[in-house]
Design a protein around this motif. Structure first.
Motif, PDB file in Angstrom:
ATOM      1  N   LYS A  89       0.977  -1.228   0.066  1.00  0.00           N
ATOM      2  CA  LYS A  89       0.002   0.024   0.094  1.00  0.00           C
ATOM      3  C   LYS A  89       0.766   1.179  -0.063  1.00  0.00           C
ATOM      4  O   LYS A  89       1.892   1.376   0.610  1.00  0.00           O
ATOM      5  CB  LYS A  89      -0.798  -0.005   1.320  1.00  0.00           C
ATOM      6  CG  LYS A  89      -1.950  -1.106   1.440  1.00  0.00           C
ATOM      7  CD  LYS A  89      -2.771  -0.921   2.460  1.00  0.00           C
ATOM      8  CE  LYS A  89      -3.762  -2.076   2.686  1.00  0.00           C
ATOM      9  NZ  LYS A  89      -4.315  -1.990   3.791  1.00  0.00           N
ATOM     10  N   SER A  90       0.680   2.119  -1.101  1.00  0.00           N
ATOM     11  CA  SER A  90       1.468   3.488  -1.135  1.00  0.00           C
ATOM     12  C   SER A  90       0.433   4.519  -1.141  1.00  0.00           C
ATOM     13  O   SER A  90      -0.297   4.615  -1.994  1.00  0.00           O
ATOM     14  CB  SER A  90       2.438   3.249  -2.261  1.00  0.00           C
ATOM     15  OG  SER A  90       3.136   4.462  -2.417  1.00  0.00           O
ATOM     16  N   CYS A 128       4.501   3.978   2.787  1.00  0.00           N
ATOM     17  CA  CYS A 128       4.211   2.682   2.333  1.00  0.00           C
ATOM     18  C   CYS A 128       4.496   1.651   3.210  1.00  0.00           C
ATOM     19  O   CYS A 128       4.978   1.637   4.283  1.00  0.00           O
ATOM     20  CB  CYS A 128       5.568   2.121   1.209  1.00  0.00           C
ATOM     21  SG  CYS A 128       5.889   3.308  -0.157  1.00  0.00           S
ATOM     22  N   ILE A 129       3.398   0.474   3.141  1.00  0.00           N
ATOM     23  CA  ILE A 129       3.176  -0.654   4.035  1.00  0.00           C
ATOM     24  C   ILE A 129       3.430  -1.745   3.153  1.00  0.00           C
ATOM     25  O   ILE A 129       2.831  -1.995   2.170  1.00  0.00           O
ATOM     26  CB  ILE A 129       2.133  -0.235   4.826  1.00  0.00           C
ATOM     27  CG1 ILE A 129       2.096   0.850   5.754  1.00  0.00           C
ATOM     28  CG2 ILE A 129       1.873  -1.659   5.862  1.00  0.00           C
ATOM     29  CD1 ILE A 129       0.761   1.219   6.127  1.00  0.00           C
ATOM     30  N   LYS A 154      -0.784  -9.033   8.015  1.00  0.00           N
ATOM     31  CA  LYS A 154       0.431  -8.796   9.096  1.00  0.00           C
ATOM     32  C   LYS A 154       1.180  -7.725   8.391  1.00  0.00           C
ATOM     33  O   LYS A 154       1.898  -8.077   7.319  1.00  0.00           O
ATOM     34  CB  LYS A 154       1.145  -9.957   9.688  1.00  0.00           C
ATOM     35  CG  LYS A 154       2.088  -9.529  10.794  1.00  0.00           C
ATOM     36  CD  LYS A 154       2.576 -10.887  11.320  1.00  0.00           C
ATOM     37  CE  LYS A 154       3.696 -10.551  12.260  1.00  0.00           C
ATOM     38  NZ  LYS A 154       4.502 -12.040  12.551  1.00  0.00           N
ATOM     39  N   VAL A 155       1.494  -6.637   8.993  1.00  0.00           N
ATOM     40  CA  VAL A 155       2.561  -5.495   8.299  1.00  0.00           C
ATOM     41  C   VAL A 155       3.982  -6.245   8.656  1.00  0.00           C
ATOM     42  O   VAL A 155       4.373  -6.626   9.569  1.00  0.00           O
ATOM     43  CB  VAL A 155       2.511  -4.345   9.198  1.00  0.00           C
ATOM     44  CG1 VAL A 155       3.615  -3.220   8.562  1.00  0.00           C
ATOM     45  CG2 VAL A 155       1.007  -3.697   8.838  1.00  0.00           C
ATOM     46  N   VAL A 156       4.633  -6.267   7.383  1.00  0.00           N
ATOM     47  CA  VAL A 156       6.253  -6.974   7.369  1.00  0.00           C
ATOM     48  C   VAL A 156       7.191  -5.746   7.274  1.00  0.00           C
ATOM     49  O   VAL A 156       8.372  -5.787   7.425  1.00  0.00           O
ATOM     50  CB  VAL A 156       6.328  -8.058   6.474  1.00  0.00           C
ATOM     51  CG1 VAL A 156       5.206  -9.258   6.756  1.00  0.00           C
ATOM     52  CG2 VAL A 156       6.145  -7.647   4.893  1.00  0.00           C
ATOM     53  N   CYS A 157       6.592  -4.706   6.681  1.00  0.00           N
ATOM     54  CA  CYS A 157       7.703  -3.429   6.515  1.00  0.00           C
ATOM     55  C   CYS A 157       6.834  -2.411   6.358  1.00  0.00           C
ATOM     56  O   CYS A 157       5.976  -2.287   5.777  1.00  0.00           O
ATOM     57  CB  CYS A 157       8.703  -3.803   5.388  1.00  0.00           C
ATOM     58  SG  CYS A 157       9.637  -2.631   4.959  1.00  0.00           S
ATOM     59  N   GLU A 158       7.420  -1.230   6.839  1.00  0.00           N
ATOM     60  CA  GLU A 158       6.891   0.181   6.829  1.00  0.00           C
ATOM     61  C   GLU A 158       8.009   1.104   6.272  1.00  0.00           C
ATOM     62  O   GLU A 158       9.107   0.772   6.884  1.00  0.00           O
ATOM     63  CB  GLU A 158       6.440   0.610   7.950  1.00  0.00           C
ATOM     64  CG  GLU A 158       5.031  -0.128   8.687  1.00  0.00           C
ATOM     65  CD  GLU A 158       4.582   0.448   9.832  1.00  0.00           C
ATOM     66  OE1 GLU A 158       3.474   1.247   9.749  1.00  0.00           O
ATOM     67  OE2 GLU A 158       5.316   0.306  10.707  1.00  0.00           O
ATOM     68  N   SER A 159       7.752   2.113   5.566  1.00  0.00           N
ATOM     69  CA  SER A 159       8.934   2.967   5.103  1.00  0.00           C
ATOM     70  C   SER A 159       8.276   4.283   4.454  1.00  0.00           C
ATOM     71  O   SER A 159       7.200   3.956   4.008  1.00  0.00           O
ATOM     72  CB  SER A 159       9.770   2.426   4.115  1.00  0.00           C
ATOM     73  OG  SER A 159      10.946   3.036   3.892  1.00  0.00           O
ATOM     74  N   GLU A 160       9.072   5.258   4.519  1.00  0.00           N
ATOM     75  CA  GLU A 160       8.516   6.453   3.806  1.00  0.00           C
ATOM     76  C   GLU A 160       9.782   6.604   2.739  1.00  0.00           C
ATOM     77  O   GLU A 160      11.116   6.317   2.883  1.00  0.00           O
ATOM     78  CB  GLU A 160       8.658   7.900   4.529  1.00  0.00           C
ATOM     79  CG  GLU A 160       7.676   7.767   5.373  1.00  0.00           C
ATOM     80  CD  GLU A 160       7.448   9.298   6.332  1.00  0.00           C
ATOM     81  OE1 GLU A 160       8.209  10.170   5.908  1.00  0.00           O
ATOM     82  OE2 GLU A 160       6.714   9.302   7.348  1.00  0.00           O
TER      83      GLU A 160
END
Length: 154
Positions: free
Chosen positions: A112-113, A127-128, A134-140
């Protein structure tokens, strides 16, 4: 926005096999949100040596998948088709990246962005990455948009 099923991803992303990470677009909303899929397979070249006896999809490739989803969102939202080749969109930064779980062959990575900010020619995305809800990574992520392809970035 075009019918999602009729969008040819390769018209909007410069990547090709084996570096094209987006398998399918699930949703585009109001030119600021996209939801995509990357199916993780034992055949992915990135898993060949990472790690041989216990393949894990590399974190840097999760970030790349997020970057391609964001690039796709920008291209579709701004109706930038690569056939026109009048502009470039450069991936220039990663902030606040957090890896929360491993990703394995057989997993379906949902990205998801969301466009969160624009400053001059810079675009910022939240971004997720999700596997099985289950969330495995998050970032900007940060990108630089250049209308003229010959213009130097730095």
């Amino acid at each position: 926005m075009k019918n999602i099923k009729k969008i040819k991803i390769s018209n909007y992303l410069p990547h090709r096999y084996p570096n094209l990470m987006i398998d399918k677009i699930l949703k585009i909303k109001n030119n600021f949100y996209i939801k995509t899929i990357k199916n993780i397979s034992n055949n992915d070249i990135f898993l060949q040596g990472h790690f041989y006896s216990n393949p894990i999809f590399p974190g840097v490739m999760i970030i790349e998948t997020m970057a391609q989803s964001s690039y796709l969102l920008f291209s579709l939202s701004n109706k930038i088709n690569l056939k026109k080749k009048l502009s470039s969109f450069f991936f220039v930064g990663v902030n606040f990246a957090r890896f929360k779980s491993k990703v394995f062959p057989g997993d379906q990575l949902v990205i998801k962005s969301i466009i969160i900010k624009k400053k001059i020619s810079f675009y910022f995305f939240k971004c997720i990455a999700i596997v099985s809800k289950k969330v495995v990574c998050e970032s900007e992520l940060m990108f630089y948009f250049c209308k003229n392809k010959t213009k130097k970035l730095f």
